[in-house]
Design a protein around this motif. Structure first.
Motif, PDB file in Angstrom:
ATOM      1  N   ALA A 165       0.826  -1.213   0.000  1.00  0.00           N
ATOM      2  CA  ALA A 165       0.000   0.000   0.000  1.00  0.00           C
ATOM      3  C   ALA A 165       0.859   1.261   0.000  1.00  0.00           C
ATOM      4  N   LEU A 166       1.916   1.264   0.788  1.00  0.00           N
ATOM      5  CA  LEU A 166       2.805   2.427   0.860  1.00  0.00           C
ATOM      6  C   LEU A 166       3.583   2.612  -0.437  1.00  0.00           C
ATOM      7  N   VAL A 167       4.022   1.514  -1.020  1.00  0.00           N
ATOM      8  CA  VAL A 167       4.765   1.574  -2.283  1.00  0.00           C
ATOM      9  C   VAL A 167       3.877   2.162  -3.383  1.00  0.00           C
ATOM     10  N   ALA A 168       2.599   1.772  -3.418  1.00  0.00           N
ATOM     11  CA  ALA A 168       1.676   2.300  -4.431  1.00  0.00           C
ATOM     12  C   ALA A 168       1.601   3.821  -4.330  1.00  0.00           C
ATOM     13  N   ARG A 169       1.479   4.335  -3.124  1.00  0.00           N
ATOM     14  CA  ARG A 169       1.436   5.791  -2.928  1.00  0.00           C
ATOM     15  C   ARG A 169       2.734   6.443  -3.381  1.00  0.00           C
ATOM     16  N   ASP A 170       3.857   5.834  -3.026  1.00  0.00           N
ATOM     17  CA  ASP A 170       5.148   6.450  -3.311  1.00  0.00           C
ATOM     18  C   ASP A 170       5.500   6.445  -4.796  1.00  0.00           C
ATOM     19  N   VAL A 171       5.045   5.434  -5.546  1.00  0.00           N
ATOM     20  CA  VAL A 171       5.323   5.450  -6.992  1.00  0.00           C
ATOM     21  C   VAL A 171       4.459   6.504  -7.690  1.00  0.00           C
ATOM     22  N   VAL A 172       3.261   6.735  -7.181  1.00  0.00           N
ATOM     23  CA  VAL A 172       2.416   7.794  -7.742  1.00  0.00           C
ATOM     24  C   VAL A 172       3.077   9.154  -7.533  1.00  0.00           C
ATOM     25  N   VAL A 173       3.566   9.385  -6.330  1.00  0.00           N
ATOM     26  CA  VAL A 173       4.234  10.655  -6.029  1.00  0.00           C
ATOM     27  C   VAL A 173       5.506  10.805  -6.865  1.00  0.00           C
ATOM     28  N   ALA A 174       6.260   9.728  -6.979  1.00  0.00           N
ATOM     29  CA  ALA A 174       7.533   9.776  -7.716  1.00  0.00           C
ATOM     30  C   ALA A 174       7.336  10.029  -9.199  1.00  0.00           C
ATOM     31  N   GLY A 182       4.902  12.024 -10.426  1.00  0.00           N
ATOM     32  CA  GLY A 182       4.254  13.308 -10.658  1.00  0.00           C
ATOM     33  C   GLY A 182       2.897  13.500 -10.029  1.00  0.00           C
ATOM     34  N   GLY A 183       2.369  12.471  -9.387  1.00  0.00           N
ATOM     35  CA  GLY A 183       1.066  12.584  -8.740  1.00  0.00           C
ATOM     36  C   GLY A 183       1.178  13.193  -7.356  1.00  0.00           C
ATOM     37  N   ALA A 184       0.031  13.382  -6.719  1.00  0.00           N
ATOM     38  CA  ALA A 184      -0.008  13.966  -5.380  1.00  0.00           C
ATOM     39  C   ALA A 184      -0.015  12.864  -4.316  1.00  0.00           C
ATOM     40  N   SER A 185       0.442  13.212  -3.143  1.00  0.00           N
ATOM     41  CA  SER A 185       0.500  12.254  -2.041  1.00  0.00           C
ATOM     42  C   SER A 185      -0.850  12.157  -1.337  1.00  0.00           C
ATOM     43  N   TRP A 186      -1.019  11.132  -0.539  1.00  0.00           N
ATOM     44  CA  TRP A 186      -2.179  11.002   0.340  1.00  0.00           C
ATOM     45  C   TRP A 186      -1.730  10.247   1.583  1.00  0.00           C
ATOM     46  N   ASN A 187      -2.514  10.355   2.637  1.00  0.00           N
ATOM     47  CA  ASN A 187      -2.205   9.657   3.885  1.00  0.00           C
ATOM     48  C   ASN A 187      -2.658   8.206   3.785  1.00  0.00           C
ATOM     49  N   VAL A 188      -1.714   7.290   3.829  1.00  0.00           N
ATOM     50  CA  VAL A 188      -2.023   5.862   3.729  1.00  0.00           C
ATOM     51  C   VAL A 188      -2.344   5.304   5.110  1.00  0.00           C
ATOM     52  N   GLU A 189      -3.513   4.710   5.228  1.00  0.00           N
ATOM     53  CA  GLU A 189      -3.852   4.017   6.471  1.00  0.00           C
ATOM     54  C   GLU A 189      -3.029   2.737   6.548  1.00  0.00           C
ATOM     55  N   THR A 190      -2.468   2.457   7.708  1.00  0.00           N
ATOM     56  CA  THR A 190      -1.677   1.245   7.907  1.00  0.00           C
ATOM     57  C   THR A 190      -2.168   0.479   9.132  1.00  0.00           C
ATOM     58  N   GLY A 191      -1.588  -0.691   9.316  1.00  0.00           N
ATOM     59  CA  GLY A 191      -2.030  -1.568  10.397  1.00  0.00           C
ATOM     60  C   GLY A 191      -2.545  -2.900   9.878  1.00  0.00           C
ATOM     61  N   ARG A 192      -2.362  -3.141   8.560  1.00  0.00           N
ATOM     62  CA  ARG A 192      -2.769  -4.420   7.981  1.00  0.00           C
ATOM     63  C   ARG A 192      -1.859  -5.535   8.476  1.00  0.00           C
TER      64      ARG A 192
END
Length: 329
Positions: free
Chosen positions: A127-136, A138-148
């Motif tokens: 889940a975190l990697v998906a967010r970080d590749v989007v940001v890397a 050119g996309g915008a970041s978002w707060n990833v919920e964790t605890g899975r």
């Protein structure tokens, strides 16, 4: 002394806060889950991904796609990462044979294990990697919920049953998303993830050569732009190799909203892309985002990724935290 009305207001505010808190935490996930147990977790993930994409930018699409393929089978619990000695795991199913980047997830996991042994789950890493590749890209970041927590079962048949084929029509798409608790808006927004990455010819070749089964030279998908068909035929010969084709021609390594422009021009690569023109709600979103500022799409994408990231999660004492992502403890 406070008046009875102010006491009632305070009581209402407290209960509203508690209700909101329970709503946000009822699935066991929360933003900053590792704040105390592994405070540098998200920074470690981001650092590894930035290093990887600096030398292998083509992995951005597959790494984002991996999160989709994980969540739609058994939920977001890392089962797509598991290996099988008999080749009967999710990753052995035909729709997953083109997934790449498993070694990158392993690289991230190794870095996290060095910093915080047995703390960060593989499901959260995906889940975190998906967010970080989007940001890397050119996309915008978002707060990833964790605890899975990580699952211990991975089944090839379940992958075949739950992953959405690229030829699915709009009715099937809406049903599949609804089954996972996702809305029609989530469907169109998450389809925008096709703005980065590539696909093999086999996933759409029937649209440009043998759509109805007649096999004639003009047996093509009538919903596909004829000029685009000519372009695709240059990359995908009738009996040629299973080449890779850009899903968002011209900016397949940049996270932007140009995907919507291509689809509106009948240049969506898959039948499932073209199907987004067959529903009033998805078409309206597509039309409103085909040009102009990407801010709204970026915001919506983060919201829909959070929604998807809640599918079938294991939390608390469920599942486990794998030491190695490709095998159970």
């Amino acid at each position: 002394m406070a008046s009875s009305s102010s006491k009632s207001l305070t009581f209402f505010s407290i209960n509203l806060f508690l209700a909101s808190f329970l709503l946000l935490s009822c699935n066991g996930l929360k933003v900053g889950f590792y704040e105390k147990s592994c405070p540098d977790a998200e920074a470690i993930v981001k650092n590894v991904i930035n290093q990887v994409l600096a030398v292998a930018p083509s992995l951005s699409g597959p790494l984002l796609r991996m999160h989709f393929h994980d969540c739609f089978v058994r939920g977001c619990e890392g089962s797509v990462l598991l290996n099988s000695s008999t080749h009967q795991a999710e990753k052995d199913a035909e729709p997953n044979l083109t997934l790449r980047g498993f070694q990158i997830i392993d690289k991230v996991k190794a870095a996290l294990e060095k910093a915080c042994p047995s703390v960060v789950s593989c499901a959260d890493i995906v889940a975190l990697v998906a967010r970080d590749v989007v940001v890397a890209t050119g996309g915008a970041s978002w707060n990833v919920e964790t605890g899975r927590r990580d699952g211990t079962v991975s089944n090839i048949t379940e992958a075949l049953q739950n992953l959405i084929p690229p030829f699915t029509n709009i009715t099937g798409l809406k049903e599949r998303f609804q089954q996972k608790g996702l809305s029609v808006k989530d469907l169109i927004v998450l389809s925008g993830g096709h703005t980065i990455g590539t696909s093999h010819c086999a996933s759409f070749k029937n649209r440009i050569y043998n759509f109805t089964g007649k096999g004639t030279s003009n047996d093509t998908d009538p919903t596909l732009d004829t000029n685009y068909i000519a372009h695709l035929r240059k990359a995908c010969l009738p009996n040629g190799p299973n080449n890779l084709v850009e899903m968002d021609p011209g900016s397949f390594r940049t996270f932007d909203q140009s995907y919507f422009l291509h689809v509106s021009k009948r240049r969506g690569l898959f039948q499932s892309d073209a199907a987004l023109l067959d529903d009033s709600e998805t078409k309206a979103y597509l039309e409103s985002h085909k040009t102009g500022n990407s801010t709204t799409f970026f915001t919506d994408f983060g919201v829909s990724m959070v929604n998807m990231g809640r599918i079938g999660v294991l939390t608390g004492k469920e599942g486990e935290v794998r030491k190695v992502c490709s095998k159970v403890n």
